[in-house]
Design a protein around this motif. Structure first.
Motif, short mmCIF file in Angstrom:
data_model
loop_
_atom_site.label_atom_id
_atom_site.label_comp_id
_atom_site.label_asym_id
_atom_site.label_seq_id
_atom_site.Cartn_x
_atom_site.Cartn_y
_atom_site.Cartn_z
N GLU A 22 0.85 -1.19 0.00
CA GLU A 22 0.00 0.00 0.00
C GLU A 22 0.89 1.24 0.00
OE1 GLU A 22 -2.79 -0.12 3.18
OE2 GLU A 22 -3.67 -2.03 2.59
N SER A 23 0.27 2.41 -0.09
CA SER A 23 1.05 3.65 -0.14
C SER A 23 1.57 4.06 1.24
CB SER A 23 0.19 4.78 -0.71
OG SER A 23 -0.96 4.99 0.10
N ARG B 1 5.21 5.64 2.56
CA ARG B 1 6.35 4.80 2.19
C ARG B 1 7.59 5.66 1.94
NH1 ARG B 1 4.35 0.30 -0.83
NH2 ARG B 1 6.42 0.05 -1.74
N ILE B 2 8.76 5.13 2.25
CA ILE B 2 10.03 5.83 2.05
C ILE B 2 10.75 5.16 0.89
CG2 ILE B 2 12.22 6.48 3.11
CD1 ILE B 2 10.79 6.27 5.84
N THR B 3 10.80 5.83 -0.24
CA THR B 3 11.32 5.23 -1.47
C THR B 3 12.75 4.71 -1.31
OG1 THR B 3 9.93 6.70 -2.79
CG2 THR B 3 11.77 5.64 -3.91
#
Length: 266
Positions: free
Chosen positions: A157-158, A224-226
């Protein structure tokens, strides 16, 4: 700088030690060892983290001298206390040694926990018997499996819960440690982060997330942390082949049997 292990408050320690004594009396067992095994011992607790107390116990000799084996684990319901939620559970010594003989890394994690509630020293002083069973190849695959499974559940999920990131990062970094040093990885996150000295961007991002977790409800989702997502994906993929080349363990089962017999007749 990453946070260090936070000591257990004296009143909470007293409560946990009292509960362990009650369990020993109620179950007619002797507890050999008890420690913290979750995020508090790993070095990244949240304000509302449970106390994950794990213990190794032994029965009297007659319990083992029966045709049918009784249940060899003690699972207790979560306990809500003034100190927070207590999650207590234990393994019988025979089960513990059987798993150790199969190179289950959990045993070595418990034995090096920075937060110990009870220690008869019998287990810690027998590491020369136990440690040869440690299998880098089995341990590395164990930690990679934990990381992959958590990624499949937590990165769909985001948003993601902060604690999920650490449930991916710690086992992944343990696998990196094993690949690099062929040895038992530290339980705490802080020394594992040393493997990222050549990736200071990732290391700093994880340290910032660690500090954030210490002040945030661990159930609250965050975006989220890319950078961390990409690191997880690339390292899990990279480690697949090196993990296959790691050595196995080679302990002496006779010594393990002798240790077991000595433990239950004392």
């Amino acid at each position: 700088m990453s946070p260090q292990i936070t000591p257990v408050p004296a009143e909470t320690r007293q409560l946990i030690e009292s509960r362990l004594a009650s369990i020993a009396s109620e179950q007619n067992i002797k507890i050999l060892y008890a420690c913290e095994s979750g995020s508090r011992a790993w070095g990244f607790p949240s304000p509302n983290s449970d106390y994950d107390v794990r213990f190794i116990y032994v029965h009297s000799l007659d319990w083992y001298l029966k045709l049918d084996e009784d249940r060899d684990v003690i699972d207790l319901p979560l306990e809500h206390s003034s100190a927070g939620i207590l999650d207590l559970g234990g393994w019988d010594l025979r089960k513990t040694l059987r798993l150790l003989g199969k190179s289950n890394p959990v045993i070595w994690e418990w034995l090096q926990s920075p937060i110990c509630y009870h220690d008869e020293k019998l287990l810690r002083e027998s590491r020369e018997v136990f440690d040869p069973f440690y299998s880098p190849i089995a341990a590395c695959h164990h930690y990679l499996s934990i990381c992959r499974n958590t990624m499949s559940q937590g990165l769909n999920e985001s948003t993601v819960k902060i604690k999920k990131y650490f449930y991916m990062l710690r086992p992944l970094l343990a696998a990196v440690w094993i690949e690099r040093y062929r040895s038992i990885p530290p339980m705490e996150l802080e020394p594992l982060l040393a493997a990222l000295d050549d990736r200071l961007d990732i290391k700093c991002s994880i340290s910032e997330l660690q500090e954030r977790k210490q002040n945030t409800d661990e159930q609250v989702p965050i975006p989220r942390i890319t950078m961390i997502d990409q690191f997880l994906e690339s390292e899990v993929s990279r480690l697949q082949e090196p993990a296959k080349l790691l050595p196995t363990g080679g302990g002496d089962k006779d010594k393990l049997d002798a240790f077991f017999c000595q433990s239950i007749i004392q």
